[in-house]
Design an enzyme around this catalytic site. Structure first.
Site, PDB file in Angstrom:
ATOM      1  N   ASN A 103      -9.217  10.639 -12.028  1.00 39.92           N
ATOM      2  CA  ASN A 103      -9.530   9.936 -10.779  1.00 39.92           C
ATOM      3  C   ASN A 103      -8.415   8.930 -10.463  1.00 39.92           C
ATOM      4  OD1 ASN A 103     -10.707   8.840  -8.552  1.00 39.92           O
ATOM      5  ND2 ASN A 103     -12.652   8.320  -9.544  1.00 39.92           N
ATOM      6  N   LYS A 104      -7.240   9.486 -10.130  1.00 40.34           N
ATOM      7  CA  LYS A 104      -6.038   8.650  -9.974  1.00 40.34           C
ATOM      8  C   LYS A 104      -6.195   7.609  -8.868  1.00 40.34           C
ATOM      9  CE  LYS A 104      -1.001   8.953  -9.626  1.00 40.34           C
ATOM     10  NZ  LYS A 104      -1.011   7.552  -9.297  1.00 40.34           N
ATOM     11  N   GLY A 107     -13.405   2.786   5.332  1.00 38.95           N
ATOM     12  CA  GLY A 107     -14.021   1.699   4.527  1.00 38.95           C
ATOM     13  C   GLY A 107     -13.062   0.671   3.994  1.00 38.95           C
ATOM     14  N   GLY A 122     -11.156  -2.312   2.547  1.00 37.96           N
ATOM     15  CA  GLY A 122     -11.491  -3.637   2.040  1.00 37.96           C
ATOM     16  C   GLY A 122     -12.826  -3.726   1.334  1.00 37.96           C
ATOM     17  N   ILE A 123     -13.657  -2.687   1.420  1.00 32.97           N
ATOM     18  CA  ILE A 123     -14.998  -2.794   0.829  1.00 32.97           C
ATOM     19  C   ILE A 123     -14.953  -2.745  -0.706  1.00 32.97           C
ATOM     20  CG2 ILE A 123     -17.230  -1.631   0.609  1.00 32.97           C
ATOM     21  CD1 ILE A 123     -17.187  -1.040   3.533  1.00 32.97           C
ATOM     22  N   GLY A 124     -14.129  -1.842  -1.258  1.00 32.91           N
ATOM     23  CA  GLY A 124     -14.030  -1.758  -2.725  1.00 32.91           C
ATOM     24  C   GLY A 124     -13.570  -3.084  -3.311  1.00 32.91           C
ATOM     25  N   GLU A 132     -17.593  13.187  -9.137  1.00 35.86           N
ATOM     26  CA  GLU A 132     -17.102  13.180 -10.521  1.00 35.86           C
ATOM     27  C   GLU A 132     -17.437  14.480 -11.271  1.00 35.86           C
ATOM     28  OE1 GLU A 132     -18.562   9.451 -12.239  1.00 35.86           O
ATOM     29  OE2 GLU A 132     -16.709   8.467 -11.567  1.00 35.86           O
ATOM     30  N   TYR A 180      -7.987   0.188  -9.360  1.00 38.97           N
ATOM     31  CA  TYR A 180      -8.304  -0.819 -10.388  1.00 38.97           C
ATOM     32  C   TYR A 180      -7.032  -1.507 -10.890  1.00 38.97           C
ATOM     33  CZ  TYR A 180     -12.966   1.262 -10.397  1.00 38.97           C
ATOM     34  OH  TYR A 180     -14.210   1.719 -10.013  1.00 38.97           O
TER      35      TYR A 180
HETATM   36  C1  LIG Z   1     -11.793   3.467  -5.508  1.00 40.89           C
HETATM   37  C2  LIG Z   1     -12.555   2.839  -4.335  1.00 40.89           C
HETATM   38  C3  LIG Z   1     -13.814   2.158  -4.885  1.00 40.89           C
HETATM   39  C4  LIG Z   1     -11.647   1.768  -3.691  1.00 40.89           C
HETATM   40  O1  LIG Z   1     -12.339   1.150  -2.646  1.00 40.89           O
HETATM   41  P1  LIG Z   1     -11.707   0.986  -1.196  1.00 40.89           P
HETATM   42  O2  LIG Z   1     -12.745   0.399  -0.320  1.00 40.89           O
HETATM   43  O3  LIG Z   1     -11.096   2.292  -0.806  1.00 40.89           O
HETATM   44  O4  LIG Z   1     -10.513  -0.032  -1.496  1.00 40.89           O
HETATM   45  P2  LIG Z   1     -10.094  -1.251  -0.551  1.00 40.89           P
HETATM   46  O5  LIG Z   1      -9.904  -0.761   0.841  1.00 40.89           O
HETATM   47  O6  LIG Z   1     -11.044  -2.374  -0.790  1.00 40.89           O
HETATM   48  O7  LIG Z   1      -8.657  -1.609  -1.185  1.00 40.89           O
HETATM   49  C5  LIG Z   1      -8.323  -2.953  -1.451  1.00 40.89           C
HETATM   50  C6  LIG Z   1      -6.942  -3.061  -2.025  1.00 40.89           C
HETATM   51  O8  LIG Z   1      -6.728  -2.073  -3.036  1.00 40.89           O
HETATM   52  C7  LIG Z   1      -5.600  -1.291  -2.700  1.00 40.89           C
HETATM   53  N1  LIG Z   1      -5.883   0.096  -3.038  1.00 40.89           N
HETATM   54  C8  LIG Z   1      -6.970   0.831  -2.681  1.00 40.89           C
HETATM   55  N2  LIG Z   1      -6.862   2.074  -3.174  1.00 40.89           N
HETATM   56  C9  LIG Z   1      -5.671   2.118  -3.813  1.00 40.89           C
HETATM   57  C10 LIG Z   1      -4.948   3.127  -4.514  1.00 40.89           C
HETATM   58  N3  LIG Z   1      -5.462   4.356  -4.644  1.00 40.89           N
HETATM   59  N4  LIG Z   1      -3.749   2.810  -5.064  1.00 40.89           N
HETATM   60  C11 LIG Z   1      -3.233   1.583  -4.952  1.00 40.89           C
HETATM   61  N5  LIG Z   1      -3.853   0.573  -4.286  1.00 40.89           N
HETATM   62  C12 LIG Z   1      -5.046   0.842  -3.738  1.00 40.89           C
HETATM   63  C13 LIG Z   1      -5.438  -1.437  -1.194  1.00 40.89           C
HETATM   64  O9  LIG Z   1      -4.084  -1.212  -0.841  1.00 40.89           O
HETATM   65  C14 LIG Z   1      -5.857  -2.847  -0.963  1.00 40.89           C
HETATM   66  O10 LIG Z   1      -4.829  -3.748  -1.304  1.00 40.89           O
HETATM   67  P3  LIG Z   1      -4.489  -5.034  -0.355  1.00 40.89           P
HETATM   68  O11 LIG Z   1      -5.744  -5.861  -0.324  1.00 40.89           O
HETATM   69  O12 LIG Z   1      -3.350  -5.689  -1.071  1.00 40.89           O
HETATM   70  O13 LIG Z   1      -4.172  -4.455   0.976  1.00 40.89           O
HETATM   71  C15 LIG Z   1     -12.923   3.903  -3.254  1.00 40.89           C
HETATM   72  O14 LIG Z   1     -11.774   4.556  -2.847  1.00 40.89           O
HETATM   73  C16 LIG Z   1     -13.959   4.926  -3.676  1.00 40.89           C
HETATM   74  O15 LIG Z   1     -15.127   4.737  -3.475  1.00 40.89           O
HETATM   75  N6  LIG Z   1     -13.516   6.092  -4.225  1.00 40.89           N
HETATM   76  C17 LIG Z   1     -14.388   7.242  -4.453  1.00 40.89           C
HETATM   77  C18 LIG Z   1     -15.478   7.008  -5.489  1.00 40.89           C
HETATM   78  C19 LIG Z   1     -14.940   6.546  -6.812  1.00 40.89           C
HETATM   79  O16 LIG Z   1     -14.132   7.199  -7.440  1.00 40.89           O
HETATM   80  N7  LIG Z   1     -15.420   5.374  -7.252  1.00 40.89           N
HETATM   81  C20 LIG Z   1     -14.999   4.774  -8.501  1.00 40.89           C
HETATM   82  C21 LIG Z   1     -15.563   5.484  -9.674  1.00 40.89           C
HETATM   83  S1  LIG Z   1     -14.942   4.819 -11.184  1.00 40.89           S
END
Ligand SMILES: CC(C)(COP(=O)(O)OP(=O)(O)OC[C@H]1O[C@@H](n2cnc3c(N)ncnc32)[C@H](O)[C@@H]1OP(=O)(O)O)[C@@H](O)C(=O)NCCC(=O)NCCS
Length: 134
Positions: free
Chosen positions: A98-99, A67, A69-71, A27, A105
């Site tokens: 942070n698109k 990773g 499904g973890i988010g 960030e 979200y």
């Molecule tokens: C944002 C973040 C937390 C998402 O976690 P992740 O583990 O990548 O997401 P998941 O694999 O659990 O995704 C689950 C669902 O969200 C959807 N999704 C994930 N990223 C997406 C994106 N960028 N756009 C649209 N959908 C998205 C997936 O398609 C999935 O949907 P489904 O269950 O219908 O197949 C992760 O990418 C991350 O750590 N980013 C970097 C650090 C960061 O910016 N953290 C947040 C600070 S505010």
């Protein structure tokens, strides 16, 4: 992806502190991180904890960079814990550039209340906090 979600314990503080630094670097605010592993140990795992945490644990042989499904699983667990504690909202911040995270979200049903209601995230710290009237 094989992983489990569990309550954080005091032994996790080293990794949590590392992940706070990693997120701050992503960030571009690494210079603002003051919290230490020791702060986390004291603030989260003493008699009246200031915070509770959950962690995702991935077995060594299943570790990858993607990773999947973890988010979603972490967010879902926070939602369950909040609902069980009587909460009816999750409030959190995300940077405007942070698109990837904004889209994540939105995909989970969240709403941007800055855009829809005009709310801004405010902060009072440093001298302003020190001089706040008692
Ligand atoms: C944002 C973040 C937390 C998402 O976690 P992740 O583990 O990548 O997401 P998941 O694999 O659990 O995704 C689950 C669902 O969200 C959807 N999704 C994930 N990223 C997406 C994106 N960028 N756009 C649209 N959908 C998205 C997936 O398609 C999935 O949907 P489904 O269950 O219908 O197949 C992760 O990418 C991350 O750590 N980013 C970097 C650090 C960061 O910016 N953290 C947040 C600070 S505010």
């Amino acid at each position: 992806m094989d992983f489990s979600i569990r309550a954080a314990n005091v032994e996790d503080c080293k990794d949590i502190a590392r992940m706070i630094v990693e997120l701050s670097e992503y960030e571009k605010v690494a210079d603002q991180v003051k919290v230490t592993q020791r702060d986390l140990e004291q603030d989260g795992f003493s008699k009246n904890p200031f915070f509770h945490g959950i962690v995702a644990e991935v077995p060594e042989q299943h570790k990858t960079k993607d990773g999947k499904g973890i988010g979603k699983a972490l967010m879902s667990k926070v939602a369950q814990l909040g609902l069980a504690a009587g909460c009816n909202q999750l409030n959190f911040t995300v940077l405007d550039w942070n698109k990837q995270s904004l889209d994540f979200y939105f995909s989970q049903g969240s709403v941007d209340v800055t855009a829809s209601m005009g709310y801004h995230c405010m902060r009072c710290e440093g001298e302003a906090l020190d001089s706040a009237p008692s």
